[in-house]
Design a protein around this motif. Structure first.
Motif, mmCIF file in Angstrom:
data_model
loop_
_atom_site.group_PDB
_atom_site.id
_atom_site.type_symbol
_atom_site.label_atom_id
_atom_site.label_comp_id
_atom_site.label_asym_id
_atom_site.label_seq_id
_atom_site.Cartn_x
_atom_site.Cartn_y
_atom_site.Cartn_z
ATOM 1 N N ARG A 236 87.969 -13.806 55.881
ATOM 2 C CA ARG A 236 87.664 -15.132 56.429
ATOM 3 C C ARG A 236 86.306 -15.646 55.964
ATOM 4 O O ARG A 236 86.037 -16.835 56.043
ATOM 5 N N ALA A 237 85.449 -14.754 55.486
ATOM 6 C CA ALA A 237 84.072 -15.144 55.160
ATOM 7 C C ALA A 237 83.952 -15.835 53.804
ATOM 8 O O ALA A 237 82.961 -16.511 53.534
ATOM 9 N N ASP A 238 84.956 -15.650 52.899
ATOM 10 C CA ASP A 238 84.881 -16.237 51.559
ATOM 11 C C ASP A 238 83.562 -15.887 50.876
ATOM 12 O O ASP A 238 82.800 -16.762 50.450
ATOM 13 N N LEU A 239 83.280 -14.599 50.766
ATOM 14 C CA LEU A 239 82.032 -14.152 50.155
ATOM 15 C C LEU A 239 81.914 -14.658 48.722
ATOM 16 O O LEU A 239 82.867 -14.620 47.957
ATOM 17 N N THR A 240 80.716 -15.117 48.356
ATOM 18 C CA THR A 240 80.447 -15.418 46.958
ATOM 19 C C THR A 240 80.144 -14.115 46.229
ATOM 20 O O THR A 240 79.916 -13.062 46.845
ATOM 21 N N ALA A 241 80.133 -14.166 44.895
ATOM 22 C CA ALA A 241 79.823 -12.972 44.112
ATOM 23 C C ALA A 241 78.429 -12.444 44.455
ATOM 24 O O ALA A 241 78.221 -11.233 44.584
ATOM 25 N N ARG A 242 77.481 -13.355 44.635
ATOM 26 C CA ARG A 242 76.125 -12.919 44.952
ATOM 27 C C ARG A 242 76.083 -12.235 46.313
ATOM 28 O O ARG A 242 75.430 -11.187 46.475
ATOM 29 N N GLU A 243 76.779 -12.806 47.300
ATOM 30 C CA GLU A 243 76.804 -12.193 48.628
ATOM 31 C C GLU A 243 77.461 -10.815 48.585
ATOM 32 O O GLU A 243 76.952 -9.845 49.182
ATOM 33 N N ALA A 244 78.585 -10.730 47.861
ATOM 34 C CA ALA A 244 79.291 -9.446 47.783
ATOM 35 C C ALA A 244 78.436 -8.386 47.093
ATOM 36 O O ALA A 244 78.373 -7.237 47.539
ATOM 37 N N ASN A 245 77.769 -8.763 46.013
ATOM 38 C CA ASN A 245 76.945 -7.795 45.292
ATOM 39 C C ASN A 245 75.730 -7.364 46.108
ATOM 40 O O ASN A 245 75.307 -6.205 46.047
ATOM 41 N N THR A 246 75.172 -8.302 46.882
ATOM 42 C CA THR A 246 74.054 -7.927 47.759
ATOM 43 C C THR A 246 74.502 -6.917 48.805
ATOM 44 O O THR A 246 73.833 -5.905 49.050
ATOM 45 N N LEU A 247 75.642 -7.177 49.427
ATOM 46 C CA LEU A 247 76.179 -6.228 50.399
ATOM 47 C C LEU A 247 76.500 -4.887 49.758
ATOM 48 O O LEU A 247 76.270 -3.828 50.358
ATOM 49 N N LEU A 248 77.028 -4.918 48.531
ATOM 50 C CA LEU A 248 77.312 -3.672 47.824
ATOM 51 C C LEU A 248 76.047 -2.844 47.648
ATOM 52 O O LEU A 248 76.044 -1.628 47.868
ATOM 53 N N GLY A 249 74.961 -3.511 47.242
ATOM 54 C CA GLY A 249 73.701 -2.796 47.061
ATOM 55 C C GLY A 249 73.186 -2.178 48.353
ATOM 56 O O GLY A 249 72.742 -1.032 48.379
ATOM 57 N N LEU A 250 73.258 -2.943 49.435
ATOM 58 C CA LEU A 250 72.803 -2.425 50.726
ATOM 59 C C LEU A 250 73.648 -1.244 51.181
ATOM 60 O O LEU A 250 73.116 -0.221 51.664
ATOM 61 N N LEU A 251 74.952 -1.368 51.036
ATOM 62 C CA LEU A 251 75.838 -0.281 51.455
ATOM 63 C C LEU A 251 75.635 0.962 50.591
ATOM 64 O O LEU A 251 75.684 2.098 51.090
ATOM 65 N N ARG A 252 75.407 0.757 49.300
ATOM 66 C CA ARG A 252 75.185 1.893 48.411
ATOM 67 C C ARG A 252 73.918 2.649 48.806
ATOM 68 O O ARG A 252 73.899 3.885 48.876
ATOM 69 N N ARG A 253 72.871 1.906 49.103
ATOM 70 C CA ARG A 253 71.623 2.566 49.528
ATOM 71 C C ARG A 253 71.808 3.284 50.853
ATOM 72 O O ARG A 253 71.311 4.391 51.054
ATOM 73 N N ALA A 254 72.531 2.653 51.775
ATOM 74 C CA ALA A 254 72.779 3.299 53.064
ATOM 75 C C ALA A 254 73.601 4.573 52.897
ATOM 76 O O ALA A 254 73.387 5.565 53.600
ATOM 77 N N THR A 255 74.553 4.547 51.972
ATOM 78 C CA THR A 255 75.405 5.722 51.745
ATOM 79 C C THR A 255 74.625 6.859 51.122
ATOM 80 O O THR A 255 74.802 8.037 51.467
ATOM 81 N N GLU A 256 73.732 6.518 50.205
ATOM 82 C CA GLU A 256 72.980 7.552 49.476
ATOM 83 C C GLU A 256 71.820 8.112 50.276
ATOM 84 O O GLU A 256 71.374 9.223 50.026
ATOM 85 N N ARG A 257 71.330 7.374 51.282
ATOM 86 C CA ARG A 257 70.152 7.804 52.052
ATOM 87 C C ARG A 257 70.425 7.691 53.545
ATOM 88 O O ARG A 257 69.668 7.037 54.278
ATOM 89 N N PRO A 258 71.484 8.317 54.050
ATOM 90 C CA PRO A 258 71.817 8.155 55.480
ATOM 91 C C PRO A 258 70.755 8.719 56.416
ATOM 92 O O PRO A 258 70.609 8.249 57.547
ATOM 93 N N GLU A 259 69.978 9.731 55.921
ATOM 94 C CA GLU A 259 68.970 10.315 56.816
ATOM 95 C C GLU A 259 67.840 9.365 57.104
ATOM 96 O O GLU A 259 67.075 9.550 58.046
ATOM 97 N N ARG A 260 67.712 8.296 56.336
ATOM 98 C CA ARG A 260 66.635 7.333 56.546
ATOM 99 C C ARG A 260 67.112 6.125 57.305
ATOM 100 O O ARG A 260 66.367 5.215 57.504
#
Length: 260
Positions: A236-260
């Motif tokens: 429903r959000a109709d993410l733009t490419a920039r929004e999706a890539n920003t979320l991807l980056g945040l999720l990737r960092r969260a996945t790689e550094r969960p202890e922080r």
């Protein structure tokens, strides 16, 4: 029927409003050739051209489908493309059309949903290959299929008998969305406001969410429902490419550094 092709083959500039195409209409496992013809006719009535068929019945040019199709027998029906369900959900932003079965925000198989009128207000401002998906005459789309679909659409009807037959459901939905296709005033195709992220980018976003849920030990029995909920939110959000890539980056960092 024609061979399948990518909905993104057009090399025109994505931000050019003149290349924006109406949603395709996909019919999953129709049992009656007549219903396929009825849907093709409704498409012709309201300006839709791209018919996608998943496991269709035989469509004899001398049979029921062509008899029910009216003038759509000349273009919409013979130009239909047969594809698989996996190809459909991989290449299109999918909108599953179904009756609502009294589910609420505790379940994300058939909820939340938009009405066709809601879609008519929103889709003109979004550029992306989109498909309206209709299911079988008797059971519609299965829960397994709906779990793979990006968002849900339902026609408001009497709660005592909300189920329309396949041809009726498609006709009502396409009528409500006619402003996407039929000229008549200057607001038929408004200036493009946003371009939806490519499906492959959104799919990577879902994969990254899956990795994060695993990394944080989200209860395994809840992961499937959580992923369906996220699919509905992003659908429903109709993410733009920039929004999706920003979320991807945040999720990737969260996945790689969960202890922080």
């Amino acid at each position: 029927m024609t061979e399948p092709s990518s909905p993104t083959d057009d090399s025109s500039t994505p931000s050019d409003p003149t290349r924006r195409t109406p949603p395709a209409v996909a019919v999953v496992d129709a049992q009656s050739p007549g219903n396929v013809g009825t849907i093709a006719r409704a498409m012709k009535n309201f300006g839709f051209e791209d018919l996608l068929l998943i496991d269709p019945p035989e469509l004899d040019p001398e049979g029921e489908a062509y008899g029910f199709a009216g003038h759509a027998r000349e273009d919409v029906l013979p130009n239909a493309t047969e594809i698989t369900f996996d190809e459909l959900v991989s290449n299109y932003h999918t909108i599953g059309c179904t009756a609502v079965t009294n589910e609420d925000d505790r379940s994300h198989v058939r909820f939340p949903f938009s009405t066709p009128a809601d879609l008519a207000d929103r889709l003109p401002t979004v550029e992306a290959p989109t498909a309206l998906v209709f299911g079988r005459e008797r059971v519609g789309l299965t829960n397994e299929e709906l779990a793979e679909i990006d968002e849900i659409c339902s026609i408001p009807a009497d709660e005592e008998y909300p189920v329309l037959n396949l041809g009726q459901a498609a006709t009502v939905t396409l009528y409500e969305l006619r402003t996407l296709t039929l000229a008549g005033d200057e607001t038929q195709l408004p200036d493009l406001e946003r371009v939806r992220a490519p499906e492959e980018t959104v799919d990577r976003l879902y994969d990254q969410w899956g990795d994060l849920l695993e990394e944080i030990n989200h209860p395994e029995e809840k992961r499937e429902k959580t992923m369906r909920m996220l699919r509905r939110i992003y659908g429903r959000a109709d993410l733009t490419a920039r929004e999706a890539n920003t979320l991807l980056g945040l999720l990737r960092r969260a996945t790689e550094r969960p202890e922080r």
